[in-house]
Motif scaffolding. Structure first.
Motif, PDB file in Angstrom:
ATOM      1  N   ASN A  29       0.820  -1.214   0.000  1.00 21.87           N
ATOM      2  CA  ASN A  29       0.000   0.000   0.000  1.00 21.87           C
ATOM      3  C   ASN A  29       0.846   1.253   0.000  1.00 21.87           C
ATOM      4  OD1 ASN A  29       0.687  -0.624   2.858  1.00 21.87           O
ATOM      5  ND2 ASN A  29      -0.561   1.193   3.292  1.00 21.87           N
ATOM      6  N   THR A  30       0.278   2.320  -0.526  1.00 21.89           N
ATOM      7  CA  THR A  30       0.892   3.637  -0.439  1.00 21.89           C
ATOM      8  C   THR A  30      -0.201   4.687  -0.597  1.00 21.89           C
ATOM      9  OG1 THR A  30       2.751   5.011  -1.175  1.00 21.89           O
ATOM     10  CG2 THR A  30       1.429   3.992  -2.900  1.00 21.89           C
ATOM     11  N   GLU A  36       2.273   7.772  -4.844  1.00 18.16           N
ATOM     12  CA  GLU A  36       1.938   6.755  -5.844  1.00 18.16           C
ATOM     13  C   GLU A  36       2.882   6.826  -7.035  1.00 18.16           C
ATOM     14  OE1 GLU A  36      -1.716   5.319  -8.802  1.00 18.16           O
ATOM     15  OE2 GLU A  36      -1.957   7.109  -7.538  1.00 18.16           O
ATOM     16  N   ASP A  58      -1.834  -0.910  -3.763  1.00 20.56           N
ATOM     17  CA  ASP A  58      -3.111  -0.424  -3.249  1.00 20.56           C
ATOM     18  C   ASP A  58      -2.918   1.023  -2.814  1.00 20.56           C
ATOM     19  OD1 ASP A  58      -5.663  -0.177  -2.253  1.00 20.56           O
ATOM     20  OD2 ASP A  58      -5.266  -1.276  -0.403  1.00 20.56           O
ATOM     21  N   PHE A  65      -7.048   1.740   4.465  1.00 15.76           N
ATOM     22  CA  PHE A  65      -6.270   0.533   4.734  1.00 15.76           C
ATOM     23  C   PHE A  65      -6.742  -0.155   6.013  1.00 15.76           C
ATOM     24  CE2 PHE A  65      -2.833   3.376   2.761  1.00 15.76           C
ATOM     25  CZ  PHE A  65      -3.203   3.031   1.474  1.00 15.76           C
ATOM     26  N   TYR A  79      -3.476  -7.752   3.231  1.00 15.72           N
ATOM     27  CA  TYR A  79      -2.073  -7.362   3.092  1.00 15.72           C
ATOM     28  C   TYR A  79      -1.175  -8.367   3.803  1.00 15.72           C
ATOM     29  CZ  TYR A  79      -4.629  -2.955   2.465  1.00 15.72           C
ATOM     30  OH  TYR A  79      -5.527  -2.003   2.073  1.00 15.72           O
ATOM     31  N   LEU A  82       2.085  -3.913   5.874  1.00 11.22           N
ATOM     32  CA  LEU A  82       1.271  -2.695   5.845  1.00 11.22           C
ATOM     33  C   LEU A  82       2.084  -1.491   6.292  1.00 11.22           C
ATOM     34  CD1 LEU A  82      -1.707  -1.633   5.435  1.00 11.22           C
ATOM     35  CD2 LEU A  82      -1.896  -1.740   7.929  1.00 11.22           C
TER      36      LEU A  82
END
Length: 340
Positions: A29-30, A36, A58, A65, A79, A82
């Motif tokens: 995730n970011t 991004e 994601d 999240f 995930y 994370l």
């Protein structure tokens, strides 16, 4: 790419065929915007090239999240690793989602500054954006050196910029105030009493708004994250940042391994990559963050823009979030009611 060249020898990291086989299943995730773009263009391609692991990205906000995690439950998290602000991570850590990071699987953890590793290695604060005092050099005769100067320097009266309480930085400032004036981050009443003495002050929802207030001269001093001061300086504004003598606070992006991670081995490889000294240096150049790996170096041309690095990493003041978090709703409501 710079990172591709820097990590040309990553085959030595020993990524296995098993990890490569799990490539399409690792979800990382970011955040949006620059984050991004950096993840897609600069961070992930060299990782994939070296490991054969091609993560699914994601993109969202912390609340998204956490909602995804809680909806799926501890046993079936979406995930394997994370990234989230440490104050938020501490809440879901208490709910049993995370587990300690094994040093044998993530060897770069050995070189992370000790104050950035959680107790028992249950999470590591890998991306650090420091927050201190920024001020307009053309509007301030006596530069601040301490957090207490916000109260004692008459030049600042009515010209202070703070974040709104919905921003983590405002909570960090409140806790720092509690510690300075009350001896503990739990001295919340004392913190409120002291901050009310700073009124009237401007409040901003995020760093960009605070930067605008500084550029217009609406405020001449602000509690602000240092990368935002760098951005203003590069636009030609006469601003400077100060590491207060009591220390700085920070946005700390905490990386955590899920206890029931669907592809745990791949998650270990990704986290080890994030902690790599060259990767930390690349993030420092992109975001002006303070490298978390003691083997990273801050280039001479960046030193003035990243004042907290090396030995000064010990100046980052941290708080007991498990004790603070239960009070956050009440603190938020009280701030919105009293700080007007």
């Amino acid at each position: 790419m710079l990172l591709s060249a820097a990590l040309a020898g990553t085959s030595a990291l020993g990524w296995s065929a098993a990890a490569r086989a799990q490539a399409a299943k690792l979800v990382v995730n970011t955040y949006g915007g620059r984050w991004e773009k950096f993840w897609r263009a600069d961070l992930l391609p060299p990782f994939t090239k070296a490991s054969g692991i091609e993560p699914t990205l994601d993109v969202g906000l912390g609340k998204n999240f956490i909602a995804n995690l809680r909806a799926a439950g501890v046993e079936k998290p979406p995930y394997s690793v994370l990234m989230i602000n440490e104050n938020i991570a501490s809440m879901v850590r208490a709910e049993g989602f995370f587990e300690p990071i094994p040093l044998a699987k993530v060897p770069n953890l050995t070189n992370v500054y000790p104050n950035l590793c959680n107790t028992g290695d249950n999470g590591v604060r890998a991306i650090i954006s420091t927050i201190g005092i920024g001020y307009r050099k053309d509007m301030v005769k006596k530069p601040p050196t301490s957090w207490t100067d916000l109260w004692t320097n008459p030049e600042f009266k009515g010209k202070i910029g703070l974040y709104q309480i919905g921003n983590t930085a405002a909570m960090l400032f409140l806790l720092m105030t509690a510690r300075i004036f009350g001896g503990s981050e739990l001295a919340i009443d004392r913190a409120f009493a002291e901050i009310k003495k700073l009124l009237p002050f401007q409040q901003a929802d995020w760093s960009g708004t605070l930067a605008t207030l500084m550029s217009r001269g609406d405020v001449n001093v602000a509690v602000i994250d240092f990368p935002e001061v760098v951005a203003l300086r590069k636009k030609g504004l006469p601003v400077e940042m100060v590491v207060p003598k009591e220390g700085v606070v920070a946005f700390e992006q905490s990386f955590n391994i899920l206890k029931h991670a669907p592809v745990k081995e791949a998650a270990y490889k990704y986290l080890d990559y994030i902690l790599d000294p060259k990767v930390q240096e690349l993030m420092a150049r992109e975001f002006f963050t303070s490298p978390s790996n003691q083997r990273s170096t801050v280039a001479a041309d960046l030193a003035a823009d990243i004042p907290v690095h090396g030995k000064l990493m010990s100046s980052i003041v941290q708080f007991d979030w498990p004790k603070v978090n239960p009070q956050v709703p009440e603190i938020t409501e009280r701030w919105n009611r009293e700080m007007k």
